[in-house]
Scaffold this active site. Structure first.
Site, mmCIF file in Angstrom:
data_model
loop_
_atom_site.group_PDB
_atom_site.id
_atom_site.type_symbol
_atom_site.label_atom_id
_atom_site.label_comp_id
_atom_site.label_asym_id
_atom_site.label_seq_id
_atom_site.Cartn_x
_atom_site.Cartn_y
_atom_site.Cartn_z
ATOM 1 N N ASP A 92 0.881 -1.064 0.117
ATOM 2 C CA ASP A 92 -0.120 0.011 -0.003
ATOM 3 C C ASP A 92 0.913 1.279 0.169
ATOM 4 O OD1 ASP A 92 -1.945 1.899 0.394
ATOM 5 O OD2 ASP A 92 -2.917 0.969 2.083
ATOM 6 N N ASP A 265 -7.790 -7.219 1.311
ATOM 7 C CA ASP A 265 -6.829 -7.361 2.200
ATOM 8 C C ASP A 265 -7.637 -6.868 3.416
ATOM 9 O OD1 ASP A 265 -6.721 -4.352 1.381
ATOM 10 O OD2 ASP A 265 -5.628 -4.609 3.394
ATOM 11 N N CYS A 308 -7.914 -26.263 14.328
ATOM 12 C CA CYS A 308 -9.278 -26.804 14.442
ATOM 13 C C CYS A 308 -9.034 -28.477 14.758
ATOM 14 C CB CYS A 308 -9.925 -26.598 13.491
ATOM 15 S SG CYS A 308 -10.583 -24.949 13.605
ATOM 16 N N HIS A 334 -5.949 -20.156 12.776
ATOM 17 C CA HIS A 334 -7.213 -20.400 12.246
ATOM 18 C C HIS A 334 -8.002 -19.537 11.285
ATOM 19 C CE1 HIS A 334 -11.548 -21.588 12.160
ATOM 20 N NE2 HIS A 334 -11.662 -20.300 12.552
HETATM 21 ZN ZN LIG Z 1 -9.460 -23.886 12.104
#
Ligand SMILES: [Zn+2]
Length: 374
Positions: A92, A265, A308, A334
């Site tokens: 940017d 973004d 997870c 995650h």
């Molecule tokens: Zn996950």
């Protein structure tokens, strides 16, 4: 080297499939770019980013210019070498940061004088210098300096900023020395759809490598954001990528793709992870909630990321309330995986001509807390 191939499109403001080809890799679009403002996507290594499917990342010229300095990065081998990321990088220009962070700024047609938010030192940036600095960083995609008006702002101010941004785009284009790095101008125009259309048409005439949509998600209602995007994308060339700057809840990504945006973004997946908030297929999870203390289930039933697959909500909550560094890493892991996977699913849906159905299921899953797979 920079090329964009549009492999599928069903209209001027409709979901598209494409590919950005650079010397450092091919990026399928629509794409999400993890944000590494200071030359690092906070808490993760480049190998971890790669493993979760990130193809391109974003960094910020303004922040690197103030610290450690573009010269220092250049001396240490350029931004890719400096941060050990060998894929494409977009920087940017810093226009938005100058207008949102600097405690003092004075804009003229020549450029912008501002004080650093770090130490109060005085600086001057103009369109030519901003291109030269990004070239010195050695990035693959550069953004022209623009003027981002506040919101709300008087109409004459919005018009003046748009005219200046257009002129600065012309100057940036003329200042460019390295043809290997792509250059995108920013379409401004506040919340005036007619002005946004005019800006897009004028920038289109200048034939850039791609086009950024700026000055959105600055406090306006969401309907207004999408009205502005819908006014802009049909005016941009079909065969060039469109990048919607800084707009990016999961719902935003889906809405943006629906209107023909190719690149996104946003700091939300990384920043919110550090604040203990996870984006999941069933909506948002605030991990510190006592309800998760004895919860043996994963953060997201429908996610197969490292976090997870291996950790329970109860353990993540324990790490978070104990302020353990691993909590920030696992939640960031995650959230970014979730974002990148959402892009994969959208690309698959577009390829299979089922984006509308995908979008309905996406919203339905959130209403059901992720329990109905649709
Ligand atoms: Zn996950």
């Amino acid at each position: 080297m920079f090329e964009f191939s549009l492999n599928k499109s069903s209209g001027p403001a409709a979901p598209r499939l494409g590919e950005i080809v650079t010397a450092r890799g091919v990026v399928p679009t629509p794409a999400f770019m993890p944000v590494g403002t200071y030359g690092t996507v906070k808490t993760l290594t480049p190998e971890e980013l790669r493993a979760m499917g990130a193809g391109i990342i974003l960094s910020n010229m303004y922040h690197l210019y103030l610290r450690p300095g573009v010269e220092a990065v250049a001396q240490l081998g350029g931004l890719h070498r400096f941060m050990h990321w060998d894929g494409p990088i977009l920087t940017d220009s810093g226009g938005f940061q100058v207008f949102s962070l600097a405690p003092f700024r004075k804009v003229s047609d020549a450029g912008v004088t501002f004080r650093s938010h770090l130490d109060g030192s005085s600086h001057f940036l103009d369109p030519e210098k901003v291109v030269a600095l990004q070239e010195a960083l050695g990035v693959d995609l550069m953004i022209c300096l623009d003027e981002c008006p506040g919101y709300p702002a008087p109409e004459d101010e919005v018009r003046r900023a748009a005219a200046r941004t257009l002129e600065w785009a012309r100057r940036s284009r003329a200042a460019r020395k390295n043809p290997e790095a792509a250059l995108f101008p920013v379409v401004q125009g506040g919340m005036l759809p007619e002005l946004r259309r005019e800006q897009a048409q004028a920038l289109r005439e200048l034939n850039f490598d791609g086009y950024a949509l700026g000055g959105l998600s600055v406090g306006e209602d969401k309907e207004l954001t999408w009205e502005m995007v819908a006014a802009t994308t049909p005016e941009l060339p079909q065969d060039k990528p469109r990048y919607l700057m800084g707009v990016g809840t999961p719902e935003d990504l889906v809405a943006g793709v629906a209107l023909g945006v190719d690149m996104f973004d946003c700091v939300l997946p990384t920043r919110n992870a550090r604040n203990g908030m996870a984006f999941t297929n069933g909506g948002r999870v605030v991990i510190k909630n006592a309800a998760y203390a004895l919860d043996p289930g994963p953060l997201d039933d429908a996610c197969d990321c490292y976090t997870c697959r291996n950790y329970s909500r109860g353990y993540l909550r324990h790490l978070y309330v104990s302020r353990e560094i691993l909590a920030f890493r696992l939640l960031t892991f995650h959230n970014l995986y979730y974002y990148l996977d959402l892009m994969v699913k959208m690309r698959q849906a577009i390829a299979a001509d089922r984006f509308a159905a995908f979008r309905r299921e996406f919203h339905q899953n959130r209403l059901n807390g992720g329990k109905a797979s649709g």
